[in-house]
Structure formats: C-alpha cells, structure tokens
Design a protein around this motif. Sequence first.
Motif, PDB file in Angstrom:
ATOM      1  N   SER A 196      12.306 -16.396  11.680  1.00  0.00           N
ATOM      2  CA  SER A 196      11.013 -16.053  12.269  1.00  0.00           C
ATOM      3  C   SER A 196      11.217 -15.241  13.544  1.00  0.00           C
ATOM      4  CB  SER A 196      10.214 -17.310  12.558  1.00  0.00           C
ATOM      5  OG  SER A 196      10.953 -18.149  13.417  1.00  0.00           O
ATOM      6  N   GLU A 197      12.400 -15.381  14.190  1.00  0.00           N
ATOM      7  CA  GLU A 197      12.645 -14.625  15.421  1.00  0.00           C
ATOM      8  C   GLU A 197      12.837 -13.138  15.150  1.00  0.00           C
ATOM      9  OE1 GLU A 197      14.475 -16.870  14.041  1.00  0.00           O
ATOM     10  OE2 GLU A 197      16.521 -16.134  13.846  1.00  0.00           O
ATOM     11  N   ALA A 198      13.026 -12.749  13.867  1.00  0.00           N
ATOM     12  CA  ALA A 198      13.221 -11.332  13.542  1.00  0.00           C
ATOM     13  C   ALA A 198      12.029 -10.751  12.789  1.00  0.00           C
ATOM     14  CB  ALA A 198      14.495 -11.167  12.708  1.00  0.00           C
ATOM     15  N   LEU A 199      10.889 -11.421  12.901  1.00  0.00           N
ATOM     16  CA  LEU A 199       9.754 -11.087  12.047  1.00  0.00           C
ATOM     17  C   LEU A 199       9.275  -9.644  12.205  1.00  0.00           C
ATOM     18  CD1 LEU A 199       8.094 -12.557   9.932  1.00  0.00           C
ATOM     19  CD2 LEU A 199       6.406 -13.055  11.683  1.00  0.00           C
ATOM     20  N   ASN A 200       9.150  -9.173  13.447  1.00  0.00           N
ATOM     21  CA  ASN A 200       8.659  -7.809  13.646  1.00  0.00           C
ATOM     22  C   ASN A 200       9.649  -6.779  13.086  1.00  0.00           C
ATOM     23  OD1 ASN A 200       6.103  -8.172  15.210  1.00  0.00           O
ATOM     24  ND2 ASN A 200       7.492  -9.299  16.540  1.00  0.00           N
ATOM     25  N   SER A 201      10.926  -7.005  13.332  1.00  0.00           N
ATOM     26  CA  SER A 201      11.948  -6.091  12.810  1.00  0.00           C
ATOM     27  C   SER A 201      11.886  -6.062  11.283  1.00  0.00           C
ATOM     28  CB  SER A 201      13.339  -6.559  13.228  1.00  0.00           C
ATOM     29  OG  SER A 201      13.357  -6.958  14.577  1.00  0.00           O
ATOM     30  N   ASN A 202      11.828  -7.247  10.686  1.00  0.00           N
ATOM     31  CA  ASN A 202      11.834  -7.313   9.225  1.00  0.00           C
ATOM     32  C   ASN A 202      10.585  -6.697   8.623  1.00  0.00           C
ATOM     33  OD1 ASN A 202      14.348  -8.490   9.139  1.00  0.00           O
ATOM     34  ND2 ASN A 202      13.553 -10.590   9.164  1.00  0.00           N
ATOM     35  N   GLN A 203       9.448  -6.884   9.296  1.00  0.00           N
ATOM     36  CA  GLN A 203       8.213  -6.272   8.796  1.00  0.00           C
ATOM     37  C   GLN A 203       8.297  -4.749   8.858  1.00  0.00           C
ATOM     38  OE1 GLN A 203       5.468  -7.648   7.271  1.00  0.00           O
ATOM     39  NE2 GLN A 203       6.835  -9.397   7.178  1.00  0.00           N
ATOM     40  N   ALA A 204       8.898  -4.242   9.900  1.00  0.00           N
ATOM     41  CA  ALA A 204       9.053  -2.785  10.019  1.00  0.00           C
ATOM     42  C   ALA A 204       9.910  -2.264   8.870  1.00  0.00           C
ATOM     43  CB  ALA A 204       9.684  -2.437  11.373  1.00  0.00           C
ATOM     44  N   LEU A 205      11.014  -2.970   8.611  1.00  0.00           N
ATOM     45  CA  LEU A 205      11.888  -2.552   7.513  1.00  0.00           C
ATOM     46  C   LEU A 205      11.170  -2.681   6.171  1.00  0.00           C
ATOM     47  CD1 LEU A 205      15.160  -4.218   8.849  1.00  0.00           C
ATOM     48  CD2 LEU A 205      14.734  -1.748   8.642  1.00  0.00           C
ATOM     49  N   ALA A 206      10.397  -3.771   6.014  1.00  0.00           N
ATOM     50  CA  ALA A 206       9.677  -3.997   4.763  1.00  0.00           C
ATOM     51  C   ALA A 206       8.716  -2.850   4.477  1.00  0.00           C
ATOM     52  CB  ALA A 206       8.915  -5.315   4.828  1.00  0.00           C
ATOM     53  N   GLY A 207       8.047  -2.376   5.513  1.00  0.00           N
ATOM     54  CA  GLY A 207       7.097  -1.275   5.328  1.00  0.00           C
ATOM     55  C   GLY A 207       7.799  -0.023   4.818  1.00  0.00           C
ATOM     56  N   ILE A 208       8.987   0.224   5.357  1.00  0.00           N
ATOM     57  CA  ILE A 208       9.739   1.415   4.946  1.00  0.00           C
ATOM     58  C   ILE A 208      10.217   1.275   3.497  1.00  0.00           C
ATOM     59  CG2 ILE A 208      11.792   2.800   5.460  1.00  0.00           C
ATOM     60  CD1 ILE A 208      11.461   1.863   8.405  1.00  0.00           C
ATOM     61  N   VAL A 209      10.633   0.063   3.138  1.00  0.00           N
ATOM     62  CA  VAL A 209      11.059  -0.177   1.751  1.00  0.00           C
ATOM     63  C   VAL A 209       9.887   0.049   0.794  1.00  0.00           C
ATOM     64  CG1 VAL A 209      11.943  -1.877   0.116  1.00  0.00           C
ATOM     65  CG2 VAL A 209      12.855  -1.823   2.444  1.00  0.00           C
ATOM     66  N   SER A 210       8.719  -0.480   1.155  1.00  0.00           N
ATOM     67  CA  SER A 210       7.533  -0.300   0.304  1.00  0.00           C
ATOM     68  C   SER A 210       7.227   1.177   0.106  1.00  0.00           C
ATOM     69  CB  SER A 210       6.305  -0.943   0.945  1.00  0.00           C
ATOM     70  OG  SER A 210       6.409  -2.327   0.900  1.00  0.00           O
ATOM     71  N   ASP A 211       7.307   1.935   1.195  1.00  0.00           N
ATOM     72  CA  ASP A 211       7.042   3.378   1.091  1.00  0.00           C
ATOM     73  C   ASP A 211       8.006   4.024   0.108  1.00  0.00           C
ATOM     74  OD1 ASP A 211       5.086   3.050   2.959  1.00  0.00           O
ATOM     75  OD2 ASP A 211       6.215   3.919   4.639  1.00  0.00           O
ATOM     76  N   ALA A 212       9.295   3.676   0.235  1.00  0.00           N
ATOM     77  CA  ALA A 212      10.303   4.302  -0.625  1.00  0.00           C
ATOM     78  C   ALA A 212      10.043   3.958  -2.092  1.00  0.00           C
ATOM     79  CB  ALA A 212      11.700   3.857  -0.203  1.00  0.00           C
ATOM     80  N   LEU A 213       9.653   2.716  -2.357  1.00  0.00           N
ATOM     81  CA  LEU A 213       9.370   2.312  -3.738  1.00  0.00           C
ATOM     82  C   LEU A 213       8.155   3.052  -4.275  1.00  0.00           C
ATOM     83  CD1 LEU A 213       9.965  -1.535  -3.350  1.00  0.00           C
ATOM     84  CD2 LEU A 213      11.266  -0.032  -4.879  1.00  0.00           C
ATOM     85  N   ARG A 214       7.097   3.066  -3.468  1.00  0.00           N
ATOM     86  CA  ARG A 214       5.849   3.680  -3.915  1.00  0.00           C
ATOM     87  C   ARG A 214       6.056   5.174  -4.183  1.00  0.00           C
ATOM     88  NH1 ARG A 214       3.058   2.224   0.128  1.00  0.00           N
ATOM     89  NH2 ARG A 214       3.257   4.290   1.081  1.00  0.00           N
ATOM     90  N   GLU A 215       6.735   5.832  -3.265  1.00  0.00           N
ATOM     91  CA  GLU A 215       6.934   7.278  -3.415  1.00  0.00           C
ATOM     92  C   GLU A 215       7.786   7.617  -4.633  1.00  0.00           C
ATOM     93  OE1 GLU A 215       6.860   7.670   1.414  1.00  0.00           O
ATOM     94  OE2 GLU A 215       8.583   8.487   0.347  1.00  0.00           O
ATOM     95  N   THR A 216       8.599   6.651  -5.093  1.00  0.00           N
ATOM     96  CA  THR A 216       9.450   6.903  -6.255  1.00  0.00           C
ATOM     97  C   THR A 216       8.778   6.423  -7.536  1.00  0.00           C
ATOM     98  OG1 THR A 216      11.189   6.273  -4.689  1.00  0.00           O
ATOM     99  CG2 THR A 216      11.893   6.803  -6.912  1.00  0.00           C
ATOM    100  N   GLY A 217       7.596   5.804  -7.401  1.00  0.00           N
ATOM    101  CA  GLY A 217       6.879   5.353  -8.591  1.00  0.00           C
ATOM    102  C   GLY A 217       7.374   4.018  -9.134  1.00  0.00           C
ATOM    103  N   LEU A 218       8.047   3.245  -8.308  1.00  0.00           N
ATOM    104  CA  LEU A 218       8.474   1.905  -8.748  1.00  0.00           C
ATOM    105  C   LEU A 218       7.546   0.856  -8.142  1.00  0.00           C
ATOM    106  CD1 LEU A 218      12.353   2.090  -8.622  1.00  0.00           C
ATOM    107  CD2 LEU A 218      10.859   1.993 -10.608  1.00  0.00           C
TER     108      LEU A 218
END
Lengths: 418, 418
Positions: free
Chosen positions: A151-173
């Motif tokens: 939980s102490e890394a929540l903001n960092s992990n959320q930032a990374l999660a957003g970038i992962v989602s973008d990469a998946l969406r842009e690739t159609g996965l």
Amino acid sequence: MSVESAITEMAKAASAASIEMARCSSAKKNEVLLRLADKIEANASHIKAENEKDIIFAKEKSLSNAMIDRLTVKDATIKSMADGLREVAQLEDPVGAMSKTWKRPNSLEVSRMRIPLGVIGIIYESRPNVTIDAAGLCFKAGNAVILRGGSEALNSNQALAGIVSDALRETGLPEKAVQVVSVRDREAVNVLLSQEEYVDLIIPRGGEGLIRFVVENSKIPVLKHYKGVCHVYVDEGADLEMAKEICYNSKVQRPGVCNAMETMLVHKSEAEKFLPEIAKQFSEADVELRGCPETCRILPDIKTAEEADWPAEYVDLILAVKVVQDMDDALGHIAKYGSSHTESIVTSDYERARRFLREADSSVVLVNASTRFNDGGELGLGAEIGISTSKLHAFGPMGLEELTTTKFVVFGDGQVRN
Amino acid sequence: MSVESAITEMAKAASAASIEMARCSSAKKNEVLLRLADKIEANASHIKAENEKDIIFAKEKSLSNAMIDRLTVKDATIKSMADGLREVAQLEDPVGAMSKTWKRPNSLEVSRMRIPLGVIGIIYESRPNVTIDAAGLCFKAGNAVILRGGSEALNSNQALAGIVSDALRETGLPEKAVQVVSVRDREAVNVLLSQEEYVDLIIPRGGEGLIRFVVENSKIPVLKHYKGVCHVYVDEGADLEMAKEICYNSKVQRPGVCNAMETMLVHKSEAEKFLPEIAKQFSEADVELRGCPETCRILPDIKTAEEADWPAEYVDLILAVKVVQDMDDALGHIAKYGSSHTESIVTSDYERARRFLREADSSVVLVNASTRFNDGGELGLGAEIGISTSKLHAFGPMGLEELTTTKFVVFGDGQVRN
C-alpha cells in the motif's frame, strides 16, 4: 463497492481476458512489451512525480530508510524496467510449442502442447518495479495478471498501471489482461487468495513474513521461496586455489541476495591449510566468520557459531564455517540446515562430484562453480520471476516456461475404446 | 500419544526415509514391488478376513450398498492389486534421467535432473486397493508415502500396511518409506495437511466433498480434480458415421467415470440428420437425453435441459445435448460450463481441428477420438495416479513422471560471477 466484490470482479475480468491472451500471437505480445518500454521512458517524470507522493507519505509514516530506498523510483529504475521489457520481448515465446509426438498401438498420435497457466496473481511489497518486471514476464507467457503491491507504493503502482492499460488498449488487447489492485485495505489480499475459481497461481515476492502469510491463507497454488541458506563444500583433495575463488565469490560478490553462500563446509583434511588462507581473504573483505569448535581451534580469533547460526540466512557479510569429517557429514549438515536453494561442491574427485549432484537435495546443485549462478539469466532461462524452493511445478529459477503448463493433444481418425 | 504428535512423528519419519528412497536403485525398488505383489496374493485370506471386519462394522453403521461395495476386497481386487504392482515394476524409472545439457558462454554446462518429490500424502475414502495402487506408484518414483484411508477401511488398510512393511524390511529399505495412518480421528487429516515442513504433495482421491475439504485446509500443494464435464463437438461437415461411433463410445462404454461425455454439442447444419440417428442408438442403450430448445424441436420426445444440466457431471446414462451455431458457440459453451478435463471434436476440417486443439482449455483435447482416451495407460504414460484438472505441476493424467520434479545440475571448472 465492497473490497470483496471489487477483487472478485477483477478476478473474473482477468479470467475472461486470459482466454484472449492464450490466443494472442507472439508478435502482438512483443508489440505491447516494446510499446510499454517506450511509454515508461516517455512518462518517466510522471512516474517519478507519483512516486514522490509515496515517498513523502512513507517519510510521514517514518518508514525505515531501507524501505524508502526500495520504494524509490530513480532514473536507473526507469531504465531497468524499460530494458527488462525489451529483453523479455526478445525471449522465445514458449506458448504453442509441442513436444515430440508419440504413437499408440491404435494409431492415436499423442503430444503435449505448451499453454499459458491462465491468471497469475502477484503479491509483493514496496518495490514498484516489480509491477512492470513481473507483469512483463507473465504477459509474455500468455497469462492475465493481477498485481497487488504494497500500500506504501500505491501511487507509483497506479501510475504504472495506467501506462500498461494504455499500451494494451493501443495494441488492441484486453485492458484487463494486466490489472493493478488499487484497494489499500489489506483485506484485498485475503479476497484475492480465495479466488481459486478464477486465479490459477499466486506468486508472492517479498520477505518471509509476507510469503508465510500468503501460503497460509491461499486456496490457490503458490510458488515461492522462503530463504536461501546456501552451502559450499570444499572436498578432500579439492583445488584450494579454485576453492578460494569460489567461496570468496559465493560470499562476497553480492552478499545481500538469496544465492550467496551462508555456510562454508570444509573437509577436515583441508581445513588446516585452507581455513587460514581464506580467512585472510574474508577478513580483507570485512566478512565476519562464525566457526564450529574445530574451525575456532584453527582460527582462534573468530567467534564461535551457535546453533542458530547453521540455519541462518544472514544476507550480510557474515559466514558460518564448519569442518566436516567427510561427504556424509557434509550432506547430512545440508539436509538438516539447508533450505533446498543452492549447494556447490569444490572437488577433483569424479565419484564424489556425481554423488553430491545426485544427493544434495536443492534446486540448483553445482560442481566447481559459485552459488551465485542460481539465477534464471545465468543458467540460460532468460529473465526470471523468482526461484522456487518447493518442488511442485517448478524447482529452481522460474523463467517463461515455468509460467506455462502443458496439455495433451491427441490426433485420431475415429478411435474408440474397447 | 496425541493425534498431533503421532502424525507429526510419521511425517518426520517419512521425510527421513525419503532421503534414502531418493538414492534407491531401480532394481531395489522393483524388488520391493514384485515381493509385495507375491505377498499380497499369499496373504489373500488374511486381507479378506480383516476386510470382513470392516464390512461388518459398515453394515452395523448402515452404510450404503455402494459404499460397502467399494469397501469390499474380492479375489479380483487382490489380483488387480498384485498385477498393478507388477506392471509398475515394469515401467521405466524416471529418477536420475537428465535432460539435454546446454552450455553457457562461460562454459558452465547446465542440465536438469529428474528427482523424486520427497514425501507424498494420499488422502482417500473407502477403497482399500488405493492403499496399494497409490503406494506402488509413489514408491517407484522414489518418494516416501503417507496413506490416510477412510476410517471405515481401517482394518483392511492396516492389514495391507503390515504386508508392505514386511516387504520393505525384507528388502532392506526403510519401513517408514510407506506408512498408513492408523488413527481413526478425523483430526489426523488436518494435522497431516499442516505438515508442510515434511510433506511435499497431497493427493486426495474420492468425492468432491473430500477434495474440497483437502484444498481448503491444506498448507501443502494439492493435485486434484473435482469433476469431469467432458464434451464432444460434432463439427459442420464431420463424418457422421465416425461422429456416431465416437459419441456413443464416449457416453456409453463406461458412463460412471470422469472421462465419459456429459454434453454433446452438434453444429446446426448437421443437427437435423445427426440427432435422430444418434438418438436412436442412445435410446437402445437406455441413455436419457436432455436437450436445448433446438434439440427438442428435432427430437420432440426428449426432456428439455435446464440450466443445471449444462455443468452437470451425471456419471450415469444421461446426456445433455445442445445445437450450436458455430465453433465460437461450441468453444464458448465449453469455456462456460466445462471442467478443464476432456474435450473432443469430430471434424474433417484442418483449420478447425487446429483451432479446437489450441483453444479448448482442457487437460486432454482430441480430434476424431473418444473422450475415454483421457487415461494415463491409454495415452502411453503407464499406470496413473489420477487426472489433474488444475494447471500447476501437472495437467491431465499423472503417471510416474508427474510424481517427480527436476533440479538443475551445473558442471563447472572454477567459474565465478563477475
């Protein structure tokens, strides 16, 4: 939404996404990995800004410096995440490979096809880079992933999660192929560990406390290791120059990791000559020695080892030393105090080399080489997600192949059973 | 002695015996298996007399006829136990086999050596023959075994345990390599499931209730399957004569087992012709059909399937039938209602055969063959200890190899890490 229904929804969505992931071509998966690597570098300042929030919060909560250090995303962390993803993209995709095909007397042809595991849950502590490293490997092996960081890394992990989602969406996965749990409540872990209907494997990464908690509470299979109490045994008649290099490297090259040597076993016939020489080297590297009575007789200045030293994982510049009577004594000590992680023998004797390889019951057993080679990269598996010291499914370093399984495929032309 | 300390002692003793078992030669293991087979036949009347006590007790407790039937040791049961052991003695010993060796840039040579798992716990219900069948396979794979049968079979299992001990002692192997729990108290199971320090794997054999209990309470990895909801999909353009033979065999040849077909999926373009023909065959074999609306339109005399029919494992002469629109519909139905056990397609189309093999997410996927071939013997693995429908470690029938694992062995000549 309650924690329970939030996590259950994630698990269901991951399970649905895993079907699409299993069909996904290698090219498509690599496209996501490379795109994600570029995006992480392009969004470095955003990631570091979010990470800064976590660090401020951690300091307010007076977390230890070591914890804050693990939590901090530096430029080197960004680069290492991006480079890691590019390396994973280079690795051969294990999914779809078929073993040799064998033919049955009724002409059925049988083979085994490598397939993804399905949905993998990763539960880890403060290092935000695990989010990317673990997700990348699981994803390349065709799995959907649910990540639950500290939980102490929540903001960092959320930032990374957003970038992962973008990469998946842009690739159609499917975006749900990689999900990061955003619930701070620790109850989230318990709920995740009970999703056996949707989640196929849990990998905990962190300290022994976290891992024991996961094992005790999971209804889902867990791959883990508790600790590495690694031994080097210097055999009678060993090349003592080689033994010194191997023991020194095993202890000193990187003492804070699980494949570093924690106990050195020396055959009684070599002890008088070997121990003073290696002790000098260790002393120059500030290694504290703790010896059995016979070791202390030969090296009168060192501390006497207590019972608690033999099973200890120091992860530090401390080494337990024992003089052993023979191979039986060495193997007996390893069986009693070892952690099934890594054992090495330094020997010139063919028969004892063979016996040690057969009988030392650890995930990696070496002859005339440093314990530090227990590592997926060093053994040629490519990147690794960890080292398993339990024997089910995977024993030793786990690379892409260990994140998959096999099913049987059978080719017939109308066969029925009599 | 308390239940807890009795079981813990057994687990410790098994762990110690497993070290000796791992070193045991194939010849020695086969000697025990053959000796045990002879002894079981020689002691048939003693075994049956002890079994009779269990049967009397079961009748007093008014257990069901089906349970008493499973409990009863007949002459055929004795023969099957002895023959089974002789077959296992014939199987190739997987222990010690090394995979191809690969060489690293620093000249380290790396291989994987097959090794026993260690200690396996078997938890089962009333069939006393499991004591011998399961022990034989685990033992041949170099493991120590702890067997916990149903309390209603205690006298039978104790009689068998005594014979196993004799065979081990007479061959000079540790008697604790195969132990049978003699504690009637159900608490024994809970204690066994918490011995993660000493026990490497739990295999439950029995009904879904037992298996779920074990999964929920075990701290040790569990290999299991809950049920087999197996499908045959008759594709557009399939050879309908072949389809009839395969569907008939899959349902009727032995309806009471987990690899029998429970739901038949028929492509809409074949349904009008295929369904009346196969329905006639099924009707002659007293198979009750339960159909989707479209099936019921074509076969107006059959019962309409309810939602509960699709995930049902009848293990009986009942079959759910669904007309599907296409391959997506068939695969979607299997993904939703299947149990990851066995799926078969009857098809003449190359591309759809390939797709079904890839995308049907079950432990055994067949083209143009009966589901009844999901069996270790039929697929060429030799005897099997069960079928796993979870993906970790083993997916599908589990033979000797699945009762082992691998460790890495590394051959060096002084390598250290930089």
